[in-house]
Design an enzyme around this catalytic site. Structure first.
Site, PDB file in Angstrom:
ATOM      1  N   ASP A  51     -68.465  62.462   3.862  1.00 28.77           N
ATOM      2  CA  ASP A  51     -69.464  63.361   3.311  1.00 28.77           C
ATOM      3  C   ASP A  51     -70.589  63.504   4.342  1.00 28.77           C
ATOM      4  OD1 ASP A  51     -71.173  61.010   2.867  1.00 28.77           O
ATOM      5  OD2 ASP A  51     -70.902  61.050   0.696  1.00 28.77           O
ATOM      6  N   SER A  52     -71.799  64.221   4.203  1.00 23.76           N
ATOM      7  CA  SER A  52     -72.896  64.476   5.154  1.00 23.76           C
ATOM      8  C   SER A  52     -73.452  62.923   5.536  1.00 23.76           C
ATOM      9  CB  SER A  52     -73.741  65.343   4.538  1.00 23.76           C
ATOM     10  OG  SER A  52     -74.672  64.806   3.404  1.00 23.76           O
TER      11      SER A  52
END
Length: 92
Positions: A51-52
């Site tokens: 994810d980010s």
């Protein structure tokens, strides 16, 4: 055996394997990723569940591993392990 001081260059495939192993090492530093085996075709988000926040940690680890600086805009466009390898090769 004659030693001439010349180095034998690695075949191009060996260089990519070395970069892949170093990328793998960086990904393994992301909390929760553990010992992951990477292949160039894997997608970062879909296949590896990066994810980010993981991306930020991965980029930091890769910058340290390779002694390079990722451009944030370029890093955001990378979607696969092969994309990482290709981008790192442009920086080294």
């Amino acid at each position: 055996m004659k030693v001439t001081g010349e180095r034998n260059p690695l075949p191009m495939g060996s260089v990519k394997v070395t970069v892949l192993a170093r990328v793998e090492k960086a990904v393994c530093q992301i909390p929760g990723k553990g010992d992951v085996k990477l292949s160039p075709s894997q997608r970062l988000k879909e296949d590896l569940d990066i994810d980010s926040q993981d991306t930020v940690e991965m980029v930091i680890a890769l910058e340290e591993e390779f002694g390079v600086h990722f451009d944030d805009d370029q890093a955001a466009k990378i979607t696969t392990v092969q994309g990482l390898i290709d981008y790192i090769e442009t920086l080294t």
